[in-house]
Design a protein around this motif. Structure first.
Motif, PDB file in Angstrom:
ATOM      1  N   GLU A 186      15.729  -9.394   9.921  1.00 50.80           N
ATOM      2  CA  GLU A 186      14.515  -9.338   9.214  1.00 50.80           C
ATOM      3  C   GLU A 186      14.849 -10.465   7.878  1.00 50.80           C
ATOM      4  N   VAL A 215      13.247 -12.333   4.330  1.00 56.39           N
ATOM      5  CA  VAL A 215      12.379 -12.069   3.253  1.00 56.39           C
ATOM      6  C   VAL A 215      12.111 -13.568   2.584  1.00 56.39           C
ATOM      7  N   ASN A 257       7.692 -12.364  -1.018  1.00 53.93           N
ATOM      8  CA  ASN A 257       8.110 -10.968  -0.259  1.00 53.93           C
ATOM      9  C   ASN A 257       7.329 -10.939   1.175  1.00 53.93           C
ATOM     10  N   ILE A 286       7.700 -11.276   5.310  1.00 57.52           N
ATOM     11  CA  ILE A 286       8.730 -10.920   6.075  1.00 57.52           C
ATOM     12  C   ILE A 286       8.445 -11.554   7.614  1.00 57.52           C
ATOM     13  N   TYR A 310      10.566 -12.567  11.249  1.00 56.47           N
ATOM     14  CA  TYR A 310      11.754 -11.993  12.016  1.00 56.47           C
ATOM     15  C   TYR A 310      12.435 -12.994  12.982  1.00 56.47           C
ATOM     16  N   THR A 363       6.638  -3.325   9.156  1.00 61.04           N
ATOM     17  CA  THR A 363       6.565  -4.551   8.249  1.00 61.04           C
ATOM     18  C   THR A 363       5.829  -4.055   6.837  1.00 61.04           C
ATOM     19  N   ARG A 372       8.016  -2.066   4.608  1.00 65.45           N
ATOM     20  CA  ARG A 372       9.070  -2.810   4.112  1.00 65.45           C
ATOM     21  C   ARG A 372       8.387  -3.687   2.796  1.00 65.45           C
ATOM     22  N   GLU A 373       7.148  -4.203   3.146  1.00 67.49           N
ATOM     23  CA  GLU A 373       6.625  -5.260   2.141  1.00 67.49           C
ATOM     24  C   GLU A 373       6.346  -4.219   1.007  1.00 67.49           C
TER      25      GLU A 373
END
Length: 251
Positions: free
Chosen positions: A66, A68, A72, A74, A76, A99, A102-103
């Motif tokens: 992942e 960043v 911010n 994301i 892969y 995703t 995570r964001e």
């Protein structure tokens, strides 16, 4: 309008050429790279675009990373840093957008560090609930949001002036005029909720540029942007019931 907005293509991603990274000098079937090596590879591949990778860590997909990016966002990357994927990663078993989760985690704001002295403060009722808004005096959705705030009690609203010059060329001067009024809270409320233009005053020391830069550093690309005390962020206008519930639940 939806409360949360995740653009299909970020400013950063729009600038990147999403071709296999082997076109940038990599060769397939290399050994698995370390996170540091992935960061170095990406920054070297996109050096002409001055890409800065904020973080690299193992992805939920075995053998992938992942990554960043600024704002911010994301993406892969495979284990050899040959290929890049942009978009949401879904856990089909758990039915989760990994995703998006995570964001959301990355975008948590440390509310205690916000310079509230640089904001216009309005206390309604006992003011026990708190909320921060980054707002533009010429933004139509900011005006609509203020109409919802007008219905609320027991809330303290801190407004950071964040004029967006590209959309509203007169908003910066208007922000300064509102800040420099003897009662800036009354001036802000009068303009945003009642279209009352404040009287012309001499320009004074003001935090408008500073607040705009703060919003940029936090990754805010539009107004209104709402920040709650627990660090959650909400982009865009929300109707009264939704906004009131969000304020109550995110203290």
């Amino acid at each position: 309008m939806k409360i949360l907005h995740r653009p299909a293509v970020s400013k950063t991603m729009a600038a990147l050429c999403l071709l296999p990274l082997i076109a940038c000098g990599q060769t397939p079937m290399q050994a698995q790279k370390t996170p540091a090596q992935v960061k170095e590879t990406l920054e070297k591949a996109y050096a002409d675009q001055q890409l800065t990778v904020k973080e690299v860590k193992p992805a939920p997909i075995k053998g992938w990373f992942e990554v960043v990016l600024p704002d911010n966002q994301i993406v892969y990357v495979d284990g050899e840093a040959n290929y890049m994927l942009a978009g949401s990663l879904y856990d089909l078993k758990a039915k989760k957008d990994l995703t998006a989760e995570r964001e959301k985690e990355l975008n948590i704001i440390d509310f205690a560090t916000l310079p509230l002295d640089d904001a216009i403060k309005e206390v309604r009722g006992n003011g026990q609930n708190k909320v921060v808004v980054f707002s533009d005096p010429d933004c139509p959705f900011c005006h609509r949001l203020e109409q919802e705030f007008a219905k609320m009690t027991d809330v303290t609203i801190y407004t950071f002036l964040m004029p967006i010059d590209s959309l509203h060329p007169n908003a910066r001067a208007k922000s300064v005029q509102i800040w420099c009024q003897p009662d800036r809270t009354a001036a802000w409320v009068g303009w945003m909720r009642n279209k009352q233009t404040p009287p012309k005053v001499a320009e004074c020391a003001n935090p408008v540029n500073k607040s705009t830069q703060l919003g940029d550093r936090l990754g805010f690309t539009g107004t209104p942007t709402v920040v709650f005390p627990n660090g959650q962020v909400q982009m865009g206008y929300a109707p009264y019931d939704v906004l009131q519930q969000a304020i109550t639940q995110n203290q």
